[in-house]
Structures are given as structure tokens and as C-alpha cells.
Design a protein around this motif. Structure first.
Motif, short mmCIF file in Angstrom:
data_model
loop_
_atom_site.label_atom_id
_atom_site.label_comp_id
_atom_site.label_asym_id
_atom_site.label_seq_id
_atom_site.Cartn_x
_atom_site.Cartn_y
_atom_site.Cartn_z
N THR A 53 41.89 45.46 48.42
CA THR A 53 42.34 44.06 48.81
C THR A 53 43.00 43.77 50.26
O THR A 53 43.90 44.90 50.47
CB THR A 53 42.87 43.29 48.02
N ASP A 54 42.93 42.94 51.11
CA ASP A 54 43.73 42.78 51.94
C ASP A 54 45.07 42.23 51.76
O ASP A 54 46.15 42.45 52.68
CB ASP A 54 43.03 41.79 53.18
N ASP A 55 45.22 41.23 50.85
CA ASP A 55 46.59 40.72 50.19
C ASP A 55 46.58 40.45 48.57
O ASP A 55 45.97 39.73 48.18
CB ASP A 55 46.48 39.16 51.08
N ASP A 56 47.00 41.64 47.90
CA ASP A 56 47.04 41.76 46.54
C ASP A 56 47.74 40.31 45.92
O ASP A 56 47.61 39.83 44.98
CB ASP A 56 47.60 42.77 45.90
N ASP A 57 48.83 39.75 46.55
CA ASP A 57 49.44 38.70 46.16
C ASP A 57 48.72 37.59 46.12
O ASP A 57 48.50 36.78 45.45
CB ASP A 57 50.93 38.49 47.10
N ALA A 58 48.04 37.35 47.38
CA ALA A 58 47.15 36.21 47.46
C ALA A 58 45.96 36.12 46.37
O ALA A 58 45.57 35.43 45.65
CB ALA A 58 46.41 36.19 48.89
N ALA A 59 45.52 37.76 46.00
CA ALA A 59 44.46 37.64 45.04
C ALA A 59 45.10 37.43 43.71
O ALA A 59 44.21 36.73 42.96
CB ALA A 59 44.01 39.07 45.19
N ARG A 60 46.14 37.94 43.44
CA ARG A 60 46.88 37.60 42.08
C ARG A 60 46.84 35.98 41.96
O ARG A 60 46.48 35.47 40.94
CB ARG A 60 48.26 38.04 41.85
N GLU A 61 47.26 35.21 42.96
CA GLU A 61 47.62 33.82 42.92
C GLU A 61 46.27 33.08 42.75
O GLU A 61 46.05 32.23 41.99
CB GLU A 61 48.52 33.40 44.29
N TYR A 62 45.41 33.51 43.31
CA TYR A 62 44.09 32.67 43.29
C TYR A 62 43.66 32.99 41.96
O TYR A 62 43.08 31.98 41.20
CB TYR A 62 42.85 33.59 44.31
N SER B 163 38.59 35.94 45.23
CA SER B 163 40.00 36.41 45.10
C SER B 163 40.52 37.30 46.36
O SER B 163 41.62 37.48 46.76
CB SER B 163 40.43 37.06 43.90
N GLY B 164 39.27 38.08 46.91
CA GLY B 164 39.49 39.11 47.90
C GLY B 164 39.59 40.66 47.36
O GLY B 164 39.75 41.35 48.38
N ARG B 165 39.23 40.71 46.15
CA ARG B 165 39.30 42.07 45.31
C ARG B 165 37.99 42.46 45.76
O ARG B 165 37.01 41.99 45.26
CB ARG B 165 39.54 42.04 43.92
N ARG B 166 37.67 43.79 46.17
CA ARG B 166 36.75 44.26 46.49
C ARG B 166 36.71 45.99 45.98
O ARG B 166 37.82 46.38 45.79
CB ARG B 166 36.04 44.21 47.90
N ASN B 167 35.32 46.68 45.89
CA ASN B 167 35.46 48.09 45.62
C ASN B 167 36.10 48.05 44.26
O ASN B 167 36.96 49.02 44.10
CB ASN B 167 35.93 49.00 46.55
N TYR B 168 35.76 47.29 43.22
CA TYR B 168 36.69 47.33 41.92
C TYR B 168 35.85 47.97 40.83
O TYR B 168 34.85 47.90 40.81
CB TYR B 168 36.65 45.77 41.74
N SER B 169 36.65 49.01 40.46
CA SER B 169 36.12 50.02 39.05
C SER B 169 37.11 49.98 38.15
O SER B 169 38.19 49.86 38.49
CB SER B 169 35.73 51.11 39.79
N VAL B 170 36.38 49.91 36.86
CA VAL B 170 37.28 50.44 35.81
C VAL B 170 36.73 51.80 35.29
O VAL B 170 35.45 51.86 34.90
CB VAL B 170 37.28 49.24 34.94
#
Length: 113
Positions: free
Chosen positions: A57-66, A36-43
Motif C-alpha cells: 500500500t502507499d498509505d497503510d493508515d489511510a487504508a485502515r481508516e478506509y 482502500s489502496g491495498r494491492r498484491n494482497y495474499s494470505v
């Protein structure tokens, strides 16, 4: 690059199971997050079930859509839905970002300008 943070609340009686579900996350879901383009993801999970998430992310809208179109993400989110307080629908689509008020790298870079 955009930094995204979000906050959710995990039901206190489900914290142990929430942690177990993330140790590890399904390999196919990890692949979808990356695709999706998300990286360096932590919880991070704080007291009382307060959960903080962060990713870049470079494009959060695109990541959400993916992820919205992903069958794997739909299955994951359906399996995780019972864990959260006050959320309707898919958490990956409904979580509201928390505004960033400070970033060290940005401020240091501004000093160099």
C-alpha cells in the motif's frame, strides 16, 4: 510503497471453513480492499492454523481508516471474527504487522547505488 505482513492464528477446528470463506471472498469485499489502496494482497495458511498475510500500500493508515469506515468490511470482519485465536475487535484493525527483515529488490537496488 509499503509492504505489510501480519500473522494470525485460525482456530484449528475452523480451518476448512476459513478456506471455504475465501474461495471466493465476497466481490463487494474484494472491491473495498482494492478501493482502500491495498494491492498484491495474499494470505497463506500454515500448519496448525498459522496464517500469514501480505499486502502492499502507499498509505497503510489511510487504508485502515478506509476499511474502518466501510460497512462492507464491518460485515466481513464480523463474519470472520470467530475464526481467530486471541483477537479482540476487528481483525483488519487489530492485526499487528510483522517487521520485514529482508527484501531482495531493496538489497539489489542498494548494490546499484
Amino acid at each position: 510503497m509499503t509492504r505489510i505482513a501480519f500473522q494470525l492464528t485460525v482456530r484449528p477446528e475452523m480451518i476448512d471453513e476459513y478456506i471455504a470463506r475465501h474461495s471466493p471472498v465476497w466481490p463487494e469485499m474484494l472491491a473495498e480492499i482494492a478501493a482502500s489502496g491495498r494491492r498484491n494482497y495474499s494470505v497463506f495458511l500454515g500448519d496448525g492454523g498459522t496464517l500469514f498475510g501480505y499486502y502492499e500500500t502507499d498509505d497503510d493508515d489511510a487504508a485502515r481508516e478506509y476499511l474502518a469506515a466501510s460497512e462492507v468490511a464491518a460485515r466481513w470482519e464480523a463474519s470472520m471474527a470467530p475464526f481467530f485465536v486471541g483477537m479482540e475487535g476487528r481483525v483488519d484493525q487489530a492485526a499487528v504487522p510483522v517487521p520485514e527483515v529482508f527484501n531482495l529488490a531493496d538489497q539489489l537496488a542498494a548494490l546499484e547505488d
